[in-house]
Design a protein around this motif. Structure first.
Motif, PDB file in Angstrom:
ATOM      1  N   LYS A   9      -9.747  62.925  28.342  1.00  0.00           N
ATOM      2  CA  LYS A   9     -10.607  62.080  28.200  1.00  0.00           C
ATOM      3  C   LYS A   9     -10.757  61.647  26.805  1.00  0.00           C
ATOM      4  N   LYS A  10     -10.703  62.572  25.663  1.00  0.00           N
ATOM      5  CA  LYS A  10     -10.503  62.503  24.132  1.00  0.00           C
ATOM      6  C   LYS A  10      -9.349  61.901  23.748  1.00  0.00           C
ATOM      7  N   ILE A  11      -8.403  62.140  24.622  1.00  0.00           N
ATOM      8  CA  ILE A  11      -7.060  61.611  24.090  1.00  0.00           C
ATOM      9  C   ILE A  11      -6.909  59.877  24.407  1.00  0.00           C
ATOM     10  N   LYS A  12      -7.610  59.800  25.648  1.00  0.00           N
ATOM     11  CA  LYS A  12      -7.767  58.407  26.192  1.00  0.00           C
ATOM     12  C   LYS A  12      -8.620  57.525  25.026  1.00  0.00           C
ATOM     13  N   ASN A  13      -9.777  58.071  24.575  1.00  0.00           N
ATOM     14  CA  ASN A  13     -10.743  57.314  23.676  1.00  0.00           C
ATOM     15  C   ASN A  13     -10.212  57.171  22.362  1.00  0.00           C
ATOM     16  N   LEU A  19      -6.033  51.285  19.274  1.00  0.00           N
ATOM     17  CA  LEU A  19      -5.350  49.965  19.678  1.00  0.00           C
ATOM     18  C   LEU A  19      -6.395  48.812  19.103  1.00  0.00           C
ATOM     19  N   LYS A  20      -7.773  49.047  19.074  1.00  0.00           N
ATOM     20  CA  LYS A  20      -8.579  48.083  18.781  1.00  0.00           C
ATOM     21  C   LYS A  20      -8.738  48.134  17.346  1.00  0.00           C
TER      22      LYS A  20
END
Length: 95
Positions: A9-13, A19-20
């Protein structure tokens, strides 16, 4: 001692934030990006003069009509070429 572990989850965030959070690049003063030209518009790029034909997501099709560099290289540059969309060019407006 507890280690700070990266969970999925931390990696995904982190990936989503990276990317933003990117810079908004702009061309140099007095220049425009090749992809912003209209079909048939003349431009100068370094020691070349060309006509913009079309653009796709990865590159722009141009026709080089004049080359001011080494005479031996002119046959390579003249004619139809593909340049990067973010190539900075100078456009002289008609008066």
């Amino acid at each position: 001692m507890r280690q700070n572990r990266l969970t999925p989850k931390k990696i995904k965030n982190l990936v989503a934030k990276a990317l933003k959070d990117k810079p908004n690049w702009k061309p140099s003063k007095g220049k425009v990006y090749l992809k912003s030209l209209k079909a048939g518009q003349l431009f100068n790029c370094g020691n070349m003069k060309g006509v913009f034909i079309e653009s796709n997501p990865s590159s722009s099709m141009v026709v080089i009509i004049d080359y001011y560099g080494d005479y031996d290289l002119s046959s390579y540059y003249m004619g139809k070429q593909r340049f990067a969309n973010k190539t900075e060019v100078i456009v002289k407006e008609k008066k």
